[in-house]
Design a protein around this motif. Structure first.
Motif, short mmCIF file in Angstrom:
data_model
loop_
_atom_site.label_atom_id
_atom_site.label_comp_id
_atom_site.label_asym_id
_atom_site.label_seq_id
_atom_site.Cartn_x
_atom_site.Cartn_y
_atom_site.Cartn_z
N PRO A 36 34.20 51.07 37.56
CA PRO A 36 32.81 50.63 37.75
C PRO A 36 32.78 49.19 38.26
N ALA A 37 31.92 48.92 39.23
CA ALA A 37 31.73 47.57 39.76
C ALA A 37 30.46 47.01 39.12
N THR A 38 30.55 45.82 38.56
CA THR A 38 29.40 45.25 37.88
C THR A 38 29.06 43.88 38.45
N LYS A 39 27.80 43.54 38.30
CA LYS A 39 27.29 42.21 38.67
C LYS A 39 26.92 41.53 37.34
N THR A 40 27.37 40.31 37.15
CA THR A 40 27.13 39.59 35.90
C THR A 40 26.43 38.27 36.20
N TRP A 41 25.48 37.88 35.33
CA TRP A 41 24.76 36.63 35.50
C TRP A 41 24.34 36.10 34.14
N GLN A 42 23.95 34.83 34.12
CA GLN A 42 23.47 34.16 32.91
C GLN A 42 21.94 34.11 32.96
N CYS A 123 12.69 25.59 18.39
CA CYS A 123 13.16 26.50 19.43
C CYS A 123 14.38 25.93 20.13
N GLN A 124 15.22 26.83 20.63
CA GLN A 124 16.35 26.41 21.44
C GLN A 124 16.59 27.48 22.50
N THR A 125 17.10 27.05 23.63
CA THR A 125 17.38 27.97 24.72
C THR A 125 18.85 28.34 24.68
N ILE A 126 19.10 29.64 24.68
CA ILE A 126 20.46 30.17 24.63
C ILE A 126 20.70 30.95 25.92
N MET A 127 21.82 30.70 26.57
CA MET A 127 22.15 31.42 27.80
C MET A 127 22.87 32.71 27.40
N GLU A 128 22.28 33.84 27.81
CA GLU A 128 22.85 35.14 27.49
C GLU A 128 23.43 35.76 28.76
N THR A 129 24.57 36.42 28.60
CA THR A 129 25.22 37.08 29.73
C THR A 129 24.63 38.48 29.89
N ARG A 130 24.20 38.78 31.10
CA ARG A 130 23.66 40.09 31.44
C ARG A 130 24.54 40.69 32.52
N SER A 131 24.60 42.01 32.58
CA SER A 131 25.35 42.67 33.65
C SER A 131 24.74 44.03 33.93
N GLU A 132 24.99 44.49 35.15
CA GLU A 132 24.55 45.83 35.54
C GLU A 132 25.59 46.42 36.48
N GLN A 133 25.70 47.74 36.46
CA GLN A 133 26.64 48.40 37.34
C GLN A 133 26.01 48.50 38.73
N VAL A 134 26.77 48.11 39.76
CA VAL A 134 26.26 48.11 41.13
C VAL A 134 27.02 49.09 42.02
N GLY A 135 27.90 49.87 41.45
CA GLY A 135 28.65 50.86 42.23
C GLY A 135 30.02 51.08 41.62
N THR A 146 47.35 52.19 51.02
CA THR A 146 46.41 52.18 49.90
C THR A 146 45.32 51.16 50.21
N GLN A 147 44.07 51.58 50.08
CA GLN A 147 42.91 50.72 50.36
C GLN A 147 41.95 50.79 49.17
N THR A 148 41.14 49.73 49.02
CA THR A 148 40.08 49.72 48.01
C THR A 148 38.76 49.44 48.71
N VAL A 149 37.73 50.18 48.33
CA VAL A 149 36.42 50.05 48.94
C VAL A 149 35.35 50.16 47.85
N ARG A 150 34.19 49.52 48.07
CA ARG A 150 33.07 49.63 47.13
C ARG A 150 32.18 50.79 47.57
N MET A 151 31.85 51.67 46.65
CA MET A 151 30.98 52.82 46.94
C MET A 151 29.83 52.86 45.94
N GLU A 152 28.70 53.40 46.38
CA GLU A 152 27.54 53.50 45.50
C GLU A 152 27.73 54.59 44.45
#
Length: 169
Positions: A36-42, A123-135, A146-152
């Motif tokens: 699985p390919a994922t995109k991660t952000w704060q 109050c305090q601001t906390i940075m949380e890590t989020r991610s979603e699968q993008v393919g 041998t090759q590697t490619v991103r597919m949906e």
């Protein structure tokens, strides 16, 4: 009768082989790994809670004048009990000064201890890590490479080849 059965089996075998030859998918690339390919952000997230705090009550007499005055009177009365003649006046004055200072400090301590309890929101601001699968990151083997490619979509066990190129769309 045995010949008929053998003949039927032979024709059926040729028929299946001919079907497979007509419907051969041609060359294909072998899929060797799919991840699985994922995109991660704060992402900032504010968290608040109610906390109990102790506060000092507002001071009405910042210079402790009342404590100084009462202390001076009491000190002067006590000092007046000592000495005689002009010594009595010195003792009264010294008692008034000492009593004024003591009264001032006593009132200061009372004011510092004059507190109340309340509830505040903190109050305090906390940075949380989020991610979603993008393919999917798909590794395949074709023509010795041998090759590697991103597919949906997840590809399965093999990828089709058209005109000598692996189809990854």
């Amino acid at each position: 009768m045995a010949l008929a059965v053998v003949g039927t089996v032979a024709v059926a075998g040729v028929g299946y082989g001919g079907y497979q030859a007509l419907n051969d998918e041609g060359p294909y690339a072998e899929v060797v790994k799919v991840e699985p390919a994922t995109k991660t952000w704060q992402e900032p997230n504010q968290r608040c809670e109610q906390v109990t705090v102790q506060r000092q009550k507002p001071v009405k007499d910042k210079h402790q004048i009342a404590g100084s005055a009462i202390g001076a009177v009491v000190g002067g009365v006590i000092g007046h009990q000592f000495g005689g003649g002009s010594g009595k006046d010195v003792a009264t004055a010294a008692g008034a000064v000492a009593g004024g200072y003591a009264g001032n400090k006593a009132q200061e301590r009372i004011q510092e201890g004059n507190t109340y309890t309340t509830t505040e929101e903190r109050c305090q601001t906390i940075m949380e890590t989020r991610s979603e699968q993008v393919g999917y990151n798909v590794t395949y083997r074709f023509d010795g490479q041998t090759q590697t490619v991103r597919m949906e979509n997840e590809p399965g066990d093999r990828l089709p080849v058209e005109n000598g190129r692996v189809v990854t769309d």
